[in-house]
Design a protein around this motif. Structure first.
Motif, PDB file in Angstrom:
ATOM      1  N   CYS A  39     108.398 -71.862  92.563  1.00 14.75           N
ATOM      2  CA  CYS A  39     107.116 -71.166  92.702  1.00 14.75           C
ATOM      3  C   CYS A  39     106.237 -71.363  91.465  1.00 14.75           C
ATOM      4  O   CYS A  39     106.202 -70.506  90.573  1.00 14.75           O
ATOM      5  CB  CYS A  39     107.324 -69.689  93.033  1.00 14.75           C
ATOM      6  SG  CYS A  39     107.977 -69.448  94.697  1.00 14.75           S
ATOM      7  N   PHE A  40     105.579 -72.495  91.436  1.00 14.09           N
ATOM      8  CA  PHE A  40     104.651 -72.872  90.374  1.00 14.09           C
ATOM      9  C   PHE A  40     105.358 -73.055  89.031  1.00 14.09           C
ATOM     10  O   PHE A  40     104.730 -73.017  87.983  1.00 14.09           O
ATOM     11  CB  PHE A  40     103.516 -71.852  90.227  1.00 14.09           C
ATOM     12  CG  PHE A  40     102.986 -71.322  91.536  1.00 14.09           C
ATOM     13  CD1 PHE A  40     102.368 -72.179  92.442  1.00 14.09           C
ATOM     14  CD2 PHE A  40     103.112 -69.992  91.879  1.00 14.09           C
ATOM     15  CE1 PHE A  40     101.892 -71.696  93.654  1.00 14.09           C
ATOM     16  CE2 PHE A  40     102.641 -69.496  93.078  1.00 14.09           C
ATOM     17  CZ  PHE A  40     102.024 -70.357  93.972  1.00 14.09           C
ATOM     18  N   SER A  61     108.360 -74.001  99.712  1.00 11.40           N
ATOM     19  CA  SER A  61     107.134 -74.751  99.965  1.00 11.40           C
ATOM     20  C   SER A  61     106.020 -74.201  99.087  1.00 11.40           C
ATOM     21  O   SER A  61     105.926 -73.003  98.866  1.00 11.40           O
ATOM     22  CB  SER A  61     106.743 -74.675 101.440  1.00 11.40           C
ATOM     23  OG  SER A  61     106.494 -73.343 101.817  1.00 11.40           O
ATOM     24  N   GLY A  62     105.225 -75.093  98.585  1.00 16.35           N
ATOM     25  CA  GLY A  62     104.108 -74.711  97.737  1.00 16.35           C
ATOM     26  C   GLY A  62     103.853 -75.768  96.684  1.00 16.35           C
ATOM     27  O   GLY A  62     104.694 -76.636  96.438  1.00 16.35           O
ATOM     28  N   MET A  66      99.662 -73.496  89.861  1.00 12.48           N
ATOM     29  CA  MET A  66      98.550 -72.726  90.434  1.00 12.48           C
ATOM     30  C   MET A  66      97.298 -72.890  89.576  1.00 12.48           C
ATOM     31  O   MET A  66      96.639 -71.924  89.219  1.00 12.48           O
ATOM     32  CB  MET A  66      98.938 -71.252  90.603  1.00 12.48           C
ATOM     33  CG  MET A  66      99.323 -70.563  89.337  1.00 12.48           C
ATOM     34  SD  MET A  66      99.770 -68.855  89.605  1.00 12.48           S
ATOM     35  CE  MET A  66     101.061 -68.728  88.376  1.00 12.48           C
ATOM     36  N   ALA A  75      96.731 -70.676  95.987  1.00 16.38           N
ATOM     37  CA  ALA A  75      98.031 -71.356  95.937  1.00 16.38           C
ATOM     38  C   ALA A  75      99.086 -70.379  96.450  1.00 16.38           C
ATOM     39  O   ALA A  75      99.117 -69.218  96.046  1.00 16.38           O
ATOM     40  CB  ALA A  75      98.355 -71.791  94.515  1.00 16.38           C
ATOM     41  N   THR A  76      99.938 -70.873  97.343  1.00 16.19           N
ATOM     42  CA  THR A  76     100.977 -70.036  97.943  1.00 16.19           C
ATOM     43  C   THR A  76     102.326 -70.718  97.816  1.00 16.19           C
ATOM     44  O   THR A  76     102.439 -71.921  98.030  1.00 16.19           O
ATOM     45  CB  THR A  76     100.675 -69.795  99.439  1.00 16.19           C
ATOM     46  OG1 THR A  76      99.407 -69.176  99.566  1.00 16.19           O
ATOM     47  CG2 THR A  76     101.735 -68.918 100.082  1.00 16.19           C
ATOM     48  N   CYS A  77     103.341 -69.932  97.507  1.00 19.03           N
ATOM     49  CA  CYS A  77     104.719 -70.414  97.454  1.00 19.03           C
ATOM     50  C   CYS A  77     105.568 -69.531  98.366  1.00 19.03           C
ATOM     51  O   CYS A  77     105.540 -68.304  98.234  1.00 19.03           O
ATOM     52  CB  CYS A  77     105.259 -70.358  96.030  1.00 19.03           C
ATOM     53  SG  CYS A  77     107.016 -70.768  95.928  1.00 19.03           S
ATOM     54  N   ASP A  78     106.298 -70.162  99.279  1.00 14.63           N
ATOM     55  CA  ASP A  78     107.210 -69.456 100.185  1.00 14.63           C
ATOM     56  C   ASP A  78     108.627 -69.910  99.905  1.00 14.63           C
ATOM     57  O   ASP A  78     108.868 -71.102  99.718  1.00 14.63           O
ATOM     58  CB  ASP A  78     106.920 -69.814 101.647  1.00 14.63           C
ATOM     59  CG  ASP A  78     105.611 -69.271 102.129  1.00 14.63           C
ATOM     60  OD1 ASP A  78     105.437 -68.055 102.094  1.00 14.63           O
ATOM     61  OD2 ASP A  78     104.755 -70.087 102.548  1.00 14.63           O
ATOM     62  N   LEU A  88     107.594 -64.482  98.697  1.00 16.06           N
ATOM     63  CA  LEU A  88     106.259 -65.062  98.803  1.00 16.06           C
ATOM     64  C   LEU A  88     105.512 -64.732  97.520  1.00 16.06           C
ATOM     65  O   LEU A  88     105.539 -63.589  97.052  1.00 16.06           O
ATOM     66  CB  LEU A  88     105.519 -64.471 100.000  1.00 16.06           C
ATOM     67  CG  LEU A  88     104.045 -64.822 100.138  1.00 16.06           C
ATOM     68  CD1 LEU A  88     103.891 -66.264 100.594  1.00 16.06           C
ATOM     69  CD2 LEU A  88     103.358 -63.892 101.114  1.00 16.06           C
ATOM     70  N   TYR A  90     101.590 -65.589  95.847  1.00 15.92           N
ATOM     71  CA  TYR A  90     100.330 -66.318  95.973  1.00 15.92           C
ATOM     72  C   TYR A  90      99.304 -65.825  94.976  1.00 15.92           C
ATOM     73  O   TYR A  90      99.349 -64.696  94.507  1.00 15.92           O
ATOM     74  CB  TYR A  90      99.794 -66.351  97.411  1.00 15.92           C
ATOM     75  CG  TYR A  90      99.270 -65.076  98.008  1.00 15.92           C
ATOM     76  CD1 TYR A  90      97.954 -64.657  97.784  1.00 15.92           C
ATOM     77  CD2 TYR A  90     100.059 -64.307  98.842  1.00 15.92           C
ATOM     78  CE1 TYR A  90      97.461 -63.511  98.371  1.00 15.92           C
ATOM     79  CE2 TYR A  90      99.575 -63.156  99.431  1.00 15.92           C
ATOM     80  CZ  TYR A  90      98.272 -62.766  99.195  1.00 15.92           C
ATOM     81  OH  TYR A  90      97.788 -61.620  99.775  1.00 15.92           O
TER      82      TYR A  90
END
Length: 181
Positions: A39-40, A61-62, A66, A75-78, A88, A90
């Protein structure tokens, strides 16, 4: 007696399969293997493990970062485990004259104030923070949101967990979005 051997071999295989199925039935799968950073690039494996639970396959995913701009505003991270959403994160950027709307009255149980950024709240399943970014080339604001499945978090442990996660997320967001620089 030759035809008897294949029947006996088949019977042994059937017994072996029954034993293996019996051993795995009712037991949970092992905890999924998260990437070392996700996540980023903000969160470590150990940061997110309390939210993951058990499972076989992790899908993240992402984007890698960011680095939001006036044209790339979100920007989104799942993070999913076996197809189920577990985490999640974002970030959304917008001009100062627009505002983000949070209605804490709709969150039950009521959220706690979070002393991060310019405004923040933490609740049982996540946290939100607003960063007002002035002093750089342009002024803007960034909303940061975290949410996660707390099915595997010790009772009473989710708000401290989301507070710690949001502290990391807010620090990284300030750097990656160049908030205030």
């Amino acid at each position: 007696m030759r035809p008897y051997r294949p029947v006996r071999a088949l019977a042994l295989v059937s017994v072996a399969l029954a034993v293996l199925v019996g051993c795995t039935e009712g037991s949970d799968a092992a905890a999924p293997q998260l990437p070392e950073r996700t996540c980023f690039g903000v969160f470590s494996r150990s940061d997110l493990e309390p939210l993951m639970g058990n499972g076989a396959e992790v899908k993240v995913s992402g984007p890698a970062d960011m680095r939001l701009t006036a044209t790339w505003r979100g920007a989104t991270c799942d993070v999913d485990v076996d197809g189920k959403g577990r985490f999640l994160a974002y970030a959304t950027r917008q001009p100062l004259e627009q505002s983000f709307f949070w209605n804490p009255q709709l969150i039950n149980p009521a959220p706690d104030a979070l002393a991060l950024g310019d405004k923040g709240i933490v609740y049982d399943t996540g946290a939100r923070v607003l960063l007002v970014c002035k002093g750089g080339k342009d002024a803007f604001q960034v909303e940061l949101v975290l949410s996660g499945s707390i099915d595997h978090v010790k009772k009473g442990g989710s708000r401290p967990l989301f507070t710690a996660l949001m502290a990391k997320f807010a620090d990284a967001a300030k750097q990656q979005t160049q908030c205030g620089s």
